[in-house]
Scaffold this motif. Structure first.
Motif, mmCIF file in Angstrom:
data_model
loop_
_atom_site.group_PDB
_atom_site.id
_atom_site.type_symbol
_atom_site.label_atom_id
_atom_site.label_comp_id
_atom_site.label_asym_id
_atom_site.label_seq_id
_atom_site.Cartn_x
_atom_site.Cartn_y
_atom_site.Cartn_z
ATOM 1 N N ASN A 1 4.704 -2.831 0.503
ATOM 2 C CA ASN A 1 3.600 -1.970 0.435
ATOM 3 C C ASN A 1 3.189 -1.080 -0.649
ATOM 4 O OD1 ASN A 1 3.056 0.886 3.142
ATOM 5 N ND2 ASN A 1 1.657 -0.107 1.766
ATOM 6 N N PHE A 2 2.156 -1.695 -1.104
ATOM 7 C CA PHE A 2 1.499 -1.271 -2.276
ATOM 8 C C PHE A 2 0.539 -0.136 -2.179
ATOM 9 C CE2 PHE A 2 -1.527 -2.804 -6.060
ATOM 10 C CZ PHE A 2 -1.074 -2.047 -6.892
ATOM 11 N N HIS A 3 0.523 0.919 -3.000
ATOM 12 C CA HIS A 3 -0.403 2.018 -2.716
ATOM 13 C C HIS A 3 -1.232 2.279 -4.045
ATOM 14 C CE1 HIS A 3 -1.943 5.171 -0.631
ATOM 15 N NE2 HIS A 3 -0.907 5.320 0.337
ATOM 16 N N LEU A 4 -2.409 2.416 -3.879
ATOM 17 C CA LEU A 4 -3.167 2.864 -5.050
ATOM 18 C C LEU A 4 -3.335 4.438 -5.386
ATOM 19 C CD1 LEU A 4 -6.232 0.333 -4.662
ATOM 20 C CD2 LEU A 4 -4.287 0.084 -6.494
ATOM 21 N N MET A 5 -3.086 5.130 -4.360
ATOM 22 C CA MET A 5 -3.404 6.597 -4.072
ATOM 23 C C MET A 5 -4.693 6.917 -4.587
ATOM 24 S SD MET A 5 0.273 8.307 -5.321
ATOM 25 C CE MET A 5 2.072 7.435 -4.169
ATOM 26 N N ALA B 1 3.028 -13.522 -6.856
ATOM 27 C CA ALA B 1 2.645 -12.224 -5.925
ATOM 28 C C ALA B 1 1.140 -12.090 -5.626
ATOM 29 C CB ALA B 1 3.622 -11.026 -6.343
ATOM 30 N N TRP B 2 0.654 -11.870 -4.605
ATOM 31 C CA TRP B 2 -0.832 -11.658 -4.364
ATOM 32 C C TRP B 2 -1.203 -9.952 -3.662
ATOM 33 C CZ3 TRP B 2 -3.605 -13.161 0.582
ATOM 34 C CH2 TRP B 2 -5.084 -12.683 0.611
ATOM 35 N N SER B 3 -1.985 -9.466 -4.554
ATOM 36 C CA SER B 3 -2.080 -8.149 -4.085
ATOM 37 C C SER B 3 -3.359 -8.056 -2.994
ATOM 38 C CB SER B 3 -2.620 -7.345 -5.263
ATOM 39 O OG SER B 3 -3.177 -5.993 -4.870
ATOM 40 N N ASN B 4 -3.191 -7.705 -1.973
ATOM 41 C CA ASN B 4 -4.158 -7.755 -0.834
ATOM 42 C C ASN B 4 -4.540 -6.476 -0.075
ATOM 43 O OD1 ASN B 4 -1.998 -7.662 1.238
ATOM 44 N ND2 ASN B 4 -1.616 -10.042 0.524
ATOM 45 N N LEU C 1 1.631 -8.329 -1.835
ATOM 46 C CA LEU C 1 1.838 -6.772 -2.390
ATOM 47 C C LEU C 1 0.364 -6.159 -1.494
ATOM 48 C CD1 LEU C 1 1.846 -7.239 -6.214
ATOM 49 C CD2 LEU C 1 3.761 -6.764 -4.682
ATOM 50 N N THR C 2 0.972 -5.646 -0.303
ATOM 51 C CA THR C 2 -0.044 -5.464 0.812
ATOM 52 C C THR C 2 -0.555 -3.656 0.764
ATOM 53 O OG1 THR C 2 0.537 -6.995 1.940
ATOM 54 C CG2 THR C 2 -0.550 -5.300 3.119
ATOM 55 N N LYS C 3 -1.788 -3.693 0.456
ATOM 56 C CA LYS C 3 -2.161 -2.102 0.788
ATOM 57 C C LYS C 3 -2.289 -1.842 2.195
ATOM 58 C CE LYS C 3 -5.275 -3.191 -2.550
ATOM 59 N NZ LYS C 3 -4.719 -4.064 -3.178
ATOM 60 N N THR C 4 -1.984 -0.945 2.682
ATOM 61 C CA THR C 4 -1.971 -0.350 4.071
ATOM 62 C C THR C 4 -3.001 0.742 4.008
ATOM 63 O OG1 THR C 4 -0.047 0.876 4.006
ATOM 64 C CG2 THR C 4 0.043 -1.472 4.783
#
Length: 387
Positions: free
Chosen positions: A5-9, A248-251, A346-349
């Protein structure tokens, strides 16, 4: 596949009309639009979301670094990672990543990351980046020195982690009579290193030569597949075969009961993310000397969707994001994994203006409907179309 779970905040309360007038949410979007009370609430919500992701069974959580922008409120990601370090019990904790050339003393990053590696007892992933072009304006750094400063800072950090100290380091940009950081990393010889990038050829080559995990930032899946193909080719030149865990793919993923409901729910937040939060002045993105002309052309081709207003349908159709019912999301993620060959998502939720309750519902849906199906999944050979 491992799913983080990748977060940009982002500052979800940003004035979207003001961003439209200014043409950017970066650097020149006045910080008078930031309300500290709302911002404080967001920080706590975002930390809650990442801790919740760990409880739900995501393979890791990740934060990153950006400066002077509503796009991401993490100019010092180690602060947020430190807040998470004692709460993340099941998965990895990653900073993707720290912009090495933007600091005057890379040893502080060596120390910061070593502390996090100790706090997590070896569940920490170190991300190294050069920082995007606009950040050389925000930090007053010479972009022409970017690649050289990055390489030298990297070498200094690796030596600080692996050479017995004290020793002297004499470089062009960094000179130290004593290199002897305490603490040392928990992992031997050091934490795994990930290198996020927009698709720079030099970064792809550099990462493959060192066998680091390469992370492709948000981009259409066809471009991601081509980038990962280049990485595998560079790995072969270096004498080895790259594994899926090196890609790794950021999506961004959003799951709802049906495709129609998912699109309806996510549209305003996804389009705000794509059209306001991502908006940057093109002249600031690739300042002279920042990277090669060849790499600039390639990154512009990959990120071409950022130069025009995008609809949710556009981003879904191009495989930039995955939105839909559980079955649709599973099918697309599997197809994209097979097409590009990556082993880490690397999934943004959360993205754009998406509120806390909606994020947690999305996290639960992904944990229940997606994670179990991909736990041990590897990329499968793509069958050729029948002639």
């Amino acid at each position: 596949m491992k799913i983080f779970n990748f977060h940009l905040m982002p500052y979800a309360h940003a004035d979207l009309d003001a961003i439209k007038r200014l043409g950017t949410s970066w650097m020149t979007y006045p910080n008078s639009y930031y309300d500290p009370r709302k911002g404080a609430d967001l920080y706590h919500e975002y930390l809650d979301q990442l801790e919740f992701a760990d409880e739900l069974g995501f393979d890791g959580v990740a934060v990153n670094e950006h400066h002077q922008t509503a796009y991401g409120m993490m100019p010092t990601p180690g602060v947020l990672a430190g807040a998470l370090a004692r709460r993340i019990k099941n998965g990895k904790l990653a900073i993707l990543g720290r912009a090495l050339p933007l600091v005057n003393n890379p040893l502080v990053i060596a120390e910061e990351f070593a502390i996090l590696d100790n706090l997590t007892r070896g569940n920490f992933i170190a991300g190294f980046v050069r920082g995007i072009g606009v950040e050389y304006h925000t930090m007053g750094m010479n972009p022409a020195e970017s690649q050289a400063r990055f390489a030298e800072a990297h070498d200094l950090i690796i030596q600080a982690w692996t050479r017995p100290g004290p020793f002297a380091f004499e470089g062009k940009y960094y000179k130290f009579k004593y290199v002897n950081p305490w603490p040392r990393p928990y992992q031997d010889p050091h934490p795994p290193i990930f290198t996020p990038s927009s698709g720079s050829l030099s970064t792809i080559r550099w990462s493959a030569q060192r066998r680091y995990t390469y992370c492709q930032t948000l981009a259409p899946i066809a471009a991601v597949a081509q980038t990962f193909k280049l990485y595998r080719e560079e790995a072969e030149k270096a004498g080895y075969q790259a594994t899926p865990d090196q890609l790794a793919w950021s999506n961004a993923i959003y799951v709802a009961e049906s495709d129609e409901k998912a699109l309806r729910d996510v549209r305003p937040h996804l389009e705000a993310y794509a059209n306001e939060f991502l908006t940057r002045n093109p002249t600031m993105m690739a300042p002279p000397g920042y990277t090669s002309v060849e790499s600039i052309k390639r990154m512009r081709a990959i990120k071409g969707f950022m130069g025009q207003r995008s609809t949710a349908e556009d981003m879904i159709a191009r495989g930039i994001v995955i939105v839909g019912s559980p079955n649709t999301v599973r099918e697309k993620l599997a197809a994209y994994q097979d097409m590009a060959g990556f082993g880490i998502s690397l999934t943004k939720t959360q993205f754009g203006t998406m509120p806390h309750k909606m994020v947690q519902e999305n996290q639960i849906a992904i944990a229940r409907e997606v994670l179990p199906y991909f736990k041990d999944r590897l990329p499968q050979p793509v069958k050729a179309a029948a002639e």
